[in-house]
Motif scaffolding. Structure first.
Motif, mmCIF file in Angstrom:
data_model
loop_
_atom_site.group_PDB
_atom_site.id
_atom_site.type_symbol
_atom_site.label_atom_id
_atom_site.label_comp_id
_atom_site.label_asym_id
_atom_site.label_seq_id
_atom_site.Cartn_x
_atom_site.Cartn_y
_atom_site.Cartn_z
ATOM 1 N N GLY A 413 -25.695 120.397 49.623
ATOM 2 C CA GLY A 413 -25.728 119.827 50.967
ATOM 3 C C GLY A 413 -26.967 120.242 51.732
ATOM 4 O O GLY A 413 -27.751 121.105 51.308
ATOM 5 N N ASP A 414 -27.140 119.637 52.910
ATOM 6 C CA ASP A 414 -28.303 119.922 53.730
ATOM 7 C C ASP A 414 -28.071 121.179 54.570
ATOM 8 O O ASP A 414 -27.027 121.836 54.474
ATOM 9 C CB ASP A 414 -28.651 118.728 54.620
ATOM 10 N N ARG A 421 -20.372 125.163 56.717
ATOM 11 C CA ARG A 421 -19.465 125.831 55.770
ATOM 12 C C ARG A 421 -19.476 127.341 55.980
ATOM 13 O O ARG A 421 -18.430 127.996 55.892
ATOM 14 C CB ARG A 421 -19.891 125.492 54.339
ATOM 15 N N LEU A 422 -20.649 127.900 56.256
ATOM 16 C CA LEU A 422 -20.719 129.336 56.526
ATOM 17 C C LEU A 422 -19.886 129.703 57.744
ATOM 18 O O LEU A 422 -19.196 130.732 57.764
ATOM 19 C CB LEU A 422 -22.173 129.765 56.732
ATOM 20 N N ALA A 423 -19.957 128.878 58.789
ATOM 21 C CA ALA A 423 -19.166 129.151 59.991
ATOM 22 C C ALA A 423 -17.676 129.115 59.673
ATOM 23 O O ALA A 423 -16.899 129.950 60.154
ATOM 24 C CB ALA A 423 -19.510 128.140 61.082
ATOM 25 N N HIS A 424 -17.242 128.151 58.853
ATOM 26 C CA HIS A 424 -15.836 128.080 58.465
ATOM 27 C C HIS A 424 -15.437 129.302 57.645
ATOM 28 O O HIS A 424 -14.350 129.855 57.836
ATOM 29 C CB HIS A 424 -15.584 126.802 57.651
ATOM 30 N N VAL A 425 -16.310 129.721 56.729
ATOM 31 C CA VAL A 425 -15.993 130.894 55.906
ATOM 32 C C VAL A 425 -15.866 132.136 56.778
ATOM 33 O O VAL A 425 -15.019 133.004 56.526
ATOM 34 C CB VAL A 425 -17.071 131.087 54.812
ATOM 35 N N ARG A 426 -16.682 132.238 57.835
ATOM 36 C CA ARG A 426 -16.588 133.398 58.732
ATOM 37 C C ARG A 426 -15.208 133.445 59.396
ATOM 38 O O ARG A 426 -14.671 134.532 59.647
ATOM 39 C CB ARG A 426 -17.684 133.333 59.786
ATOM 40 N N THR A 427 -14.643 132.279 59.693
ATOM 41 C CA THR A 427 -13.301 132.247 60.273
ATOM 42 C C THR A 427 -12.282 132.859 59.312
ATOM 43 O O THR A 427 -11.454 133.691 59.706
ATOM 44 C CB THR A 427 -12.899 130.801 60.604
ATOM 45 N N TRP A 428 -12.368 132.454 58.033
ATOM 46 C CA TRP A 428 -11.421 132.988 57.059
ATOM 47 C C TRP A 428 -11.746 134.432 56.693
ATOM 48 O O TRP A 428 -10.835 135.194 56.331
ATOM 49 C CB TRP A 428 -11.385 132.096 55.828
ATOM 50 N N ALA A 429 -13.011 134.822 56.799
ATOM 51 C CA ALA A 429 -13.348 136.233 56.577
ATOM 52 C C ALA A 429 -12.730 137.104 57.665
ATOM 53 O O ALA A 429 -12.286 138.234 57.404
ATOM 54 C CB ALA A 429 -14.869 136.404 56.558
ATOM 55 N N LEU A 455 -22.979 130.803 49.659
ATOM 56 C CA LEU A 455 -23.505 129.863 50.652
ATOM 57 C C LEU A 455 -24.750 130.422 51.328
ATOM 58 O O LEU A 455 -25.684 129.672 51.639
ATOM 59 C CB LEU A 455 -22.428 129.569 51.703
ATOM 60 N N SER A 456 -24.784 131.726 51.547
ATOM 61 C CA SER A 456 -25.955 132.352 52.170
ATOM 62 C C SER A 456 -27.187 132.195 51.295
ATOM 63 O O SER A 456 -28.281 131.880 51.783
ATOM 64 C CB SER A 456 -25.678 133.838 52.438
ATOM 65 N N ASP A 457 -27.015 132.420 49.998
ATOM 66 C CA ASP A 457 -28.148 132.255 49.082
ATOM 67 C C ASP A 457 -28.613 130.804 49.041
ATOM 68 O O ASP A 457 -29.819 130.528 48.992
ATOM 69 C CB ASP A 457 -27.747 132.721 47.677
ATOM 70 N N ALA A 458 -27.654 129.872 49.049
ATOM 71 C CA ALA A 458 -28.019 128.448 49.044
ATOM 72 C C ALA A 458 -28.744 128.078 50.335
ATOM 73 O O ALA A 458 -29.721 127.318 50.316
ATOM 74 C CB ALA A 458 -26.773 127.585 48.870
ATOM 75 N N LEU A 459 -28.279 128.618 51.462
ATOM 76 C CA LEU A 459 -28.936 128.329 52.741
ATOM 77 C C LEU A 459 -30.338 128.925 52.780
ATOM 78 O O LEU A 459 -31.285 128.285 53.252
ATOM 79 C CB LEU A 459 -28.095 128.879 53.893
ATOM 80 N N THR A 464 -36.056 127.999 52.668
ATOM 81 C CA THR A 464 -37.349 128.302 52.055
ATOM 82 C C THR A 464 -38.002 127.048 51.494
ATOM 83 O O THR A 464 -39.198 126.816 51.678
ATOM 84 C CB THR A 464 -37.156 129.353 50.937
ATOM 85 N N GLN A 465 -37.197 126.239 50.819
ATOM 86 C CA GLN A 465 -37.745 125.017 50.227
ATOM 87 C C GLN A 465 -38.238 124.054 51.298
ATOM 88 O O GLN A 465 -39.270 123.394 51.134
ATOM 89 C CB GLN A 465 -36.680 124.338 49.370
ATOM 90 N N ARG A 466 -37.510 123.984 52.411
ATOM 91 C CA ARG A 466 -37.869 123.012 53.445
ATOM 92 C C ARG A 466 -39.013 123.487 54.336
ATOM 93 O O ARG A 466 -39.848 122.681 54.746
ATOM 94 C CB ARG A 466 -36.642 122.714 54.308
#
Length: 837
Positions: A413-414, A421-429, A455-459, A464-466
């Motif tokens: 994803g972009d 998704r990271l924000a959602h994961v923080r909720t469950w964390a 997700l952090s590594d992907a972000l 970096t790529q962009r």
């Protein structure tokens, strides 16, 4: 000594070493705890404590992350996550001026008033908090620390002209990304730091900046909260921010907090504006440079003595005003808003019995809204969690949590998708760190941490790529002497400058790498590349001018290839007998070189048309030279204009004499029952060439050219195709099947034969299954009739005859007419006919 006598307030601007002092003081005690404003900063301080004391003695406690060894003695926390029941010798609260924040301020105020170390308590923050400390804690010891370096105003600079080691500050993700993209194109790239990033992503981005791989950092005001980086200049791209309630201008103390990131230790720093940011007023500049701001006169406060006897009493005690001067009751807090919404849920309220249930409901309401969802959406999630946990020993179902986490465990994803998704994961964390909400919290902590890391590594990789062009960054040094840059073209067309790929030479067309097309550096790279391209393009044009006919090939898409590379394409809206070409690329070549190559291609194309479409060319010559009878010339002209085929049903040929039809036949024209066509154009090579020419002459048509395999009697169609698409290739569209013209006529002859052929034989004639025959014949105008009793049906050409409809009597206009309609037909009165106008 009293508890208040042991409270010390260390105040001052940024870069005074306050946080460093607190860490040293904490590590000098047997045990300690420090509360920090950001999870990112907490992770940074935790790493320092681990380095000094080891993992066994260090603990990290945030809303989403808990690392608490049994032997831990030093606790690094976010202010909200500080364990209130933990007794330690030293306590520090950092950035106490956040007590003025409308959303989080009441938590900082509570810690200032109530969190104490039994040996020492230290409060760290801005000098503006001095009067408030005096008012709230009159016995506290207050000291000031001076900045280790100076901070000077440097004025406005363009983004592309900012000095290296600059941090650019904006207040929305869209603006941060736009600035980072501009820096990528012009200065090789930038690292990105925002509060919404996970610590893992943020640390990876900061490392790119700290290591010198990029010289620029684009950030939100998250860098203003104690994140220490090697920044020399802070440039404000905006001076307006959304504080969670409204858009407003930055206050002078907020400007100073952010600008103070420039300059570390004794190295001086500078700040200014960039982009569209309005210039700072002289008064603001002077106050930032002198670190003099209006004192804080009130901080946010919430009653800590809450009544959990009922939801109504909880709401009432939350609304209780403060009695001490300088305190303001917090209004509009997220958790209170959720509580008020859930209080209107009768089903949930019916399940709450006693203080324990009310307390669990309130704890659920304090779930942070990391997703930044709408109030109703966030309240819905909290309500669902509350429904599970308000009961005694109630737990959130593991199946639901696993399903939600599984949906988020996707590193594709972009940028926006990954951050969401990271924000959602923080909720469950956050939920995973509540042992009273979930069973097996150790598993859920590890599960959410695993997904967050992925997700952090992907972000980080996506950022970096962009936003980082490592090639341009590496080439910046060589741009000082552009003439000395080495450029070349490989055998497969790769164009490189100083060993870095900058584009591809495909035939005569140079396709630059999009990452090497922006800014001064991009233009310099292109200029260096073009010097290497000119001799290669000239060589390829000369190759075309001297090529043999066999060296050229025409593709289905109308493009011409030489040595496997596209060099030209058919131009649209040209006659199929007189097609034209245009070169693809070589725009910078000399007119003489382009002209020679173009003339050679046009000669080859004319020869191809004359050879492959000879029957149609001969018909045109006969028409032009007057060799056809006058009544046949019109039909011949329409054939020439329509690529040698016409639908017989749309042509009127009754006026053409037998002699004229014979002349047309001699010219290669066959007038069949269904089609007027030229059998010689059905040969594979002629049909192939004609289809490509026709398609190029009609640019508005779908781009897929219809060309049947050689010798095919019929071809199934993947979509509806009209007459011209199939006719150019020698076929007629009959529903979802294309049948070759001569086969259509052979089928017509078979249908007219006596006795009639069976359907199986007709289907075999056109090479199709029997089940497709009704549709094919129906599209040609045939229908099936019963000729005589006892014989099978046969196919005949013509329109289906309609049965005469019975004429109903008109409605009665009066009683007499109504009665007349009841009479038998033999006794009906004669009807009066209407006169024609």
């Amino acid at each position: 000594m009293s508890a208040r006598a042991r409270v010390k307030a260390v105040l001052g601007p940024t870069n005074t070493g306050k946080t460093h002092l607190a860490i040293e003081r904490m590590l000098g005690h047997v045990s300690g705890m420090i509360g920090l404003p950001l999870r990112l900063l907490a992770r940074e301080v935790y790493d320092k404590v681990v380095a000094a004391k080891g993992e066994a003695l260090a603990a990290l406690i945030t809303g989403e992350e808990k690392i608490v060894p049994e032997t831990a003695r030093y606790f690094v926390c976010t202010v909200e996550a500080m364990p209130l029941d933990k007794a330690v010798e030293f306590v520090a609260i950092d950035e106490i001026q956040v007590a003025t924040d409308l959303d989080r301020g009441h938590v900082f105020t509570d810690r200032i008033l109530n969190m104490r170390g039994f040996g020492e308590t230290m409060l760290l923050g801005a000098e503006t908090m001095r009067p408030m400390i005096r008012k709230l804690l009159p016995e506290a010891e207050v000291s000031r620390r001076e900045r280790m370096s100076t901070l000077n105003y440097a004025g406005h600079r363009k983004i592309t002209k900012l000095p290296k080691r600059s941090a650019l500050v904006a207040f929305s993700a869209e603006e941060v990304y736009a600035i980072a993209e501009l820096l990528r194109r012009h200065r090789g790239g930038a690292a990105v730091v925002m509060g919404a990033l996970s610590p893992r992503t943020r640390n990876a981005q900061v490392e790119l900046y700290q290591s010198g791989e990029v010289d620029f950092l684009v950030a939100t005001d998250a860098i203003g909260m104690g994140l220490n980086m090697d920044v020399d200049h802070v440039a404000f791209a905006s001076r307006r921010k959304f504080d969670g309630h409204s858009w407003r201008d930055l206050r002078p103390d907020e400007i100073a907090q952010i600008a103070g990131r420039a300059g570390r230790y004794t190295r001086d720093g500078a700040f200014g504006e960039t982009g569209e940011c309005a210039p700072f007023d002289e008064d603001i500049i002077e106050r930032v440079e002198a670190h003099e701001f209006e004192p804080v006169v009130a901080v946010q406060w919430r009653n800590e003595k809450l009544n959990f006897d009922s939801v109504e009493r909880l709401i009432a005690t939350l609304a209780q005003p403060p009695e001490q001067p300088g305190l303001m009751r917090v209004r509009g807090a997220d958790d209170e808003g959720v509580l008020l919404r859930l209080a209107a849920d009768d089903d949930l309220m019916d399940r709450i019995n006693g203080q324990a249930d009310v307390r669990r409901l309130w704890e659920a309401c304090q779930l942070p809204d990391f997703r930044k969802a709408t109030p109703d959406e966030h309240a819905t999630l909290v309500g669902r969690i509350a429904n599970y946990i308000v009961a005694s020993k109630g737990r959130i179902p593991a199946e639901w949590v696993e399903a939600e986490i599984e949906k988020l465990d996707r590193p594709d994803g972009d940028l926006g998708t990954l951050q969401a998704r990271l924000a959602h994961v923080r909720t469950w964390a956050y939920a995973a760190n509540r042992a009273d909400w979930l069973d097996d919290v150790a598993y859920w902590r590890g599960r959410t941490r695993e997904v967050e890391d992925r997700l952090s590594d992907a972000l980080h990789a996506a950022l970096t790529q962009r936003f980082i062009d490592r090639r341009t960054s590496a080439l910046l040094k060589g741009l000082k002497r552009e003439d000395a840059m080495l450029a070349g073209v490989s055998e497969d067309g790769e164009v490189t400058v100083e060993g870095h790929f900058v584009g591809q030479l495909d035939g005569l067309d140079f396709k630059p790498d999009p990452r090497a097309t922006g800014g001064v550096e991009g233009r310099a790279l292109r200029n260096a590349a073009m010097r290497a391209l000119r001799p290669e393009v000239s060589r390829r044009l000369a190759r075309i001018a001297a090529a043999e006919d066999a060296d050229f090939s025409l593709q289905r898409d109308g493009r011409v290839r030489v040595d496997g590379a596209v060099v030209a394409r058919l131009t649209p809206k040209q006659s199929v007998l007189k097609p034209r070409l245009e070169l693809v690329g070589a725009t910078d070549a000399s007119p003489q070189e382009r002209g020679a190559a173009h003339e050679r291609l046009e000669l080859w194309l004319a020869r191809m048309a004359a050879h492959d479409l000879r029957p149609l060319a001969q018909l045109e010559a006969a028409w032009r030279d007057g060799k056809l009878p006058s009544d046949a010339r019109g039909l011949a002209f329409r054939l020439i204009e329509n690529a040698g085929a016409l639908d017989r049903a749309k042509e009127e040929i009754s006026h053409i004499s037998e002699a004229s039809l014979a002349a047309l036949a001699k010219a290669g024209v066959r007038v069949g029952r269904h089609t007027v066509f030229m059998p010689a154009l059905l040969k594979p090579r002629a049909a192939h060439t004609l289809a490509i020419f026709w398609h190029a002459a009609h640019p508005g048509e779908p781009r897929s050219v219809f060309i049947a395999r050689p010798g095919a009697l019929s071809v199934p169609l993947d979509r509806h195709r009209h007459w011209g698409e199939c006719a150019a290739a020698g076929y007629r569209a009959c529903g979802r099947v294309a049948v070759r013209f001569d086969i259509v006529e052979r089928l017509a002859d078979a249908l007219a034969a006596e006795p009639p052929h069976p359907d199986a034989l007709l289907a075999r004639l056109i090479g199709r299954p029997v089940r497709e025959l009704p549709v094919i014949l129906g599209s040609l105008g045939y229908r099936q009739i019963q000729v005589e009793e006892g014989a099978g049906p046969r196919w005949v050409l013509g329109q289906r005859q309609r049965k005469p409809r019975r004429r109903e009597p008109p409605p009665a206009d009066n009683a007499f007419a109504a009665l007349a309609n009841l009479l038998p037909a033999s006794e009906q009165p004669p009807r009066r006919r209407k006169r024609r106008a």
